[in-house]
Design a protein around this motif. Sequence first.
Motif, short mmCIF file in Angstrom:
data_model
loop_
_atom_site.label_atom_id
_atom_site.label_comp_id
_atom_site.label_asym_id
_atom_site.label_seq_id
_atom_site.Cartn_x
_atom_site.Cartn_y
_atom_site.Cartn_z
N TRP A 166 0.84 -1.21 0.00
CA TRP A 166 0.00 0.00 0.00
C TRP A 166 0.87 1.24 0.00
O TRP A 166 0.60 2.20 -0.73
N THR A 167 1.93 1.25 0.79
CA THR A 167 2.82 2.41 0.87
C THR A 167 3.46 2.70 -0.48
O THR A 167 3.55 3.87 -0.90
N GLN A 168 3.90 1.66 -1.19
CA GLN A 168 4.49 1.86 -2.51
C GLN A 168 3.44 2.38 -3.50
O GLN A 168 3.74 3.26 -4.33
N ALA A 169 2.25 1.84 -3.42
CA ALA A 169 1.18 2.30 -4.32
C ALA A 169 0.87 3.77 -4.07
O ALA A 169 0.66 4.54 -5.03
N TYR A 170 0.85 4.17 -2.83
CA TYR A 170 0.56 5.57 -2.49
C TYR A 170 1.61 6.50 -3.09
O TYR A 170 1.28 7.55 -3.68
N GLN A 171 2.89 6.13 -2.96
CA GLN A 171 3.96 6.97 -3.49
C GLN A 171 3.96 7.00 -5.02
O GLN A 171 4.15 8.04 -5.64
N GLN A 172 3.75 5.85 -5.64
CA GLN A 172 3.77 5.80 -7.10
C GLN A 172 2.58 6.55 -7.70
O GLN A 172 2.70 7.15 -8.78
N ALA A 173 1.44 6.53 -7.03
CA ALA A 173 0.29 7.27 -7.54
C ALA A 173 0.55 8.77 -7.53
O ALA A 173 0.09 9.50 -8.43
N LYS A 174 1.32 9.25 -6.56
CA LYS A 174 1.64 10.68 -6.49
C LYS A 174 2.58 11.12 -7.61
O LYS A 174 2.65 12.31 -7.94
N GLU A 175 3.30 10.15 -8.19
CA GLU A 175 4.22 10.49 -9.28
C GLU A 175 3.49 10.76 -10.59
O GLU A 175 4.06 11.33 -11.52
N VAL A 176 2.24 10.36 -10.67
CA VAL A 176 1.43 10.65 -11.86
C VAL A 176 1.02 12.12 -11.78
O VAL A 176 0.57 12.57 -10.72
N PRO A 177 1.17 12.91 -12.85
CA PRO A 177 0.79 14.33 -12.79
C PRO A 177 -0.65 14.51 -12.31
O PRO A 177 -1.58 13.90 -12.85
N ASN A 178 -0.80 15.34 -11.28
CA ASN A 178 -2.11 15.64 -10.67
C ASN A 178 -2.79 14.37 -10.12
O ASN A 178 -4.01 14.32 -10.00
N GLY A 179 -2.01 13.36 -9.79
CA GLY A 179 -2.58 12.09 -9.35
C GLY A 179 -2.36 11.80 -7.88
O GLY A 179 -1.47 12.35 -7.24
N HIS A 180 -3.19 10.90 -7.37
CA HIS A 180 -3.04 10.39 -6.00
C HIS A 180 -3.85 9.10 -5.91
O HIS A 180 -4.68 8.80 -6.79
N LEU A 181 -3.61 8.32 -4.88
CA LEU A 181 -4.32 7.07 -4.67
C LEU A 181 -5.81 7.38 -4.51
O LEU A 181 -6.19 8.30 -3.79
N ASN A 226 -1.21 14.82 0.13
CA ASN A 226 -0.25 15.33 1.09
C ASN A 226 -0.16 14.48 2.35
O ASN A 226 0.50 14.85 3.30
N GLY A 227 -0.84 13.33 2.33
CA GLY A 227 -0.81 12.44 3.48
C GLY A 227 -1.73 12.87 4.60
O GLY A 227 -1.64 12.34 5.71
N LYS A 228 -2.61 13.82 4.33
CA LYS A 228 -3.51 14.33 5.35
C LYS A 228 -4.85 13.60 5.28
O LYS A 228 -5.43 13.44 4.22
N SER A 229 -5.34 13.16 6.44
CA SER A 229 -6.64 12.50 6.50
C SER A 229 -7.74 13.53 6.23
O SER A 229 -7.67 14.66 6.71
N GLU A 230 -8.74 13.14 5.46
CA GLU A 230 -9.81 14.07 5.12
C GLU A 230 -11.14 13.33 5.09
O GLU A 230 -11.20 12.11 4.98
N GLY A 231 -12.20 14.10 5.18
CA GLY A 231 -13.53 13.51 5.13
C GLY A 231 -13.93 12.87 6.44
O GLY A 231 -13.21 12.86 7.42
N LYS A 232 -15.12 12.30 6.44
CA LYS A 232 -15.66 11.68 7.64
C LYS A 232 -15.08 10.28 7.86
O LYS A 232 -14.42 9.72 7.00
N MET A 233 -15.34 9.73 9.03
CA MET A 233 -14.94 8.35 9.32
C MET A 233 -15.78 7.39 8.48
O MET A 233 -17.00 7.54 8.39
N GLU A 234 -15.13 6.41 7.84
CA GLU A 234 -15.82 5.51 6.90
C GLU A 234 -16.06 4.11 7.46
O GLU A 234 -16.39 3.20 6.71
N ASN A 235 -15.91 3.93 8.77
CA ASN A 235 -16.04 2.58 9.34
C ASN A 235 -17.43 1.97 9.14
O ASN A 235 -17.58 0.76 9.06
N SER A 236 -18.45 2.81 9.05
CA SER A 236 -19.81 2.30 8.90
C SER A 236 -20.31 2.30 7.46
O SER A 236 -21.48 2.06 7.21
N ASN A 237 -19.40 2.52 6.52
CA ASN A 237 -19.80 2.53 5.11
C ASN A 237 -20.27 1.13 4.69
O ASN A 237 -19.70 0.11 5.10
N SER A 238 -21.29 1.09 3.85
CA SER A 238 -21.87 -0.20 3.44
C SER A 238 -21.00 -0.97 2.46
O SER A 238 -21.30 -2.12 2.13
#
Length: 298
Positions: A166-181, A226-238
């Motif tokens: 997962w860590t490698q995927a996160y970093q490689q996705a950021k290397e895509v222009p305007n991209g992120h996981l 930027n590695g910052k958590s955002e949005g609401k907690m998703e633990n109860s997502n269906s």
Amino acid sequence: MFCNKCGQEIKPGAKFCTKCGTPVPQVQQPAPEQPAKPKKAQPAPKQSVTPEQEPPKKNKKPVFVILVIILVILLFVCGGLVGYYITQIRGNDDTVVSDDNDKDKDTESLSRESGKKSKKDSETEEATEAVSKKGAHATVDGTEESEVKETNKEHTYQIVVADVTWTQAYQQAKEVPNGHLATFETQEEMDKVIQQINAEGHNDMIFWIGMTRRGDSTDYQWVDENGKSEGKMENSNSNWLQGEPSFYDTDNSKDEYYVDMFYSSSNSRWVWNDVPDDLLALIPSYSGKVGYIVEIEE
């Protein structure tokens, strides 16, 4: 004492030698010292006593001059205030007369302005309501607010097949222009990705998505570029697989901090599951079936 001539002993006080008759030299006895008379103390010279000088008399003339100046200033200020007050009274009288003459004109002008404002307020309310329905962060005049992400902004997605953590995927996705996981803020976004996965024939794979939890927290949230958590907690997502998130892999004694998505044939739908970072280390048979999804901001 002895005689200088014959050596005969001479008794003290004798003036002649009893043997040869030689006169005995008389030795003068020193006179006893007289004790020194104490000197009389000389009286201290009398200091001439001069009468104390009287303090110079203060000149009262400068104080009197200052008081006169202050009095003149006060009279000048009072006179100015009285003149200003009289002018204001006269001006108010003129204003009253002018207001009586223009009362009808002002009433008509106010009515026109009120109509204009009402029309403008209506347009403002309509514009505000339109912005609210669109979900865009914009001002009433249509200009965008900087530093605020638009919720209706278009996204495209890139499906990547790679045996990575997962860590490698996160970093490689950021290397895509305007991209992120990929982060799915709405169900529509996830459905769009699923359609693309099926269209490209990758429905038998496991894909990393941009969700994680931090430290001892059990709250799963999306993570931005930027590695910052955002949005609401998703633990109860269906979208979670039944019984997930479990936070811990009891079979392998591993903490589970990261989230992937895969197609569950038993549930006939794509689901989320929390797993350790290095999934292939636990299940080597997944080699060649792991990938990640890049979200690209247009």
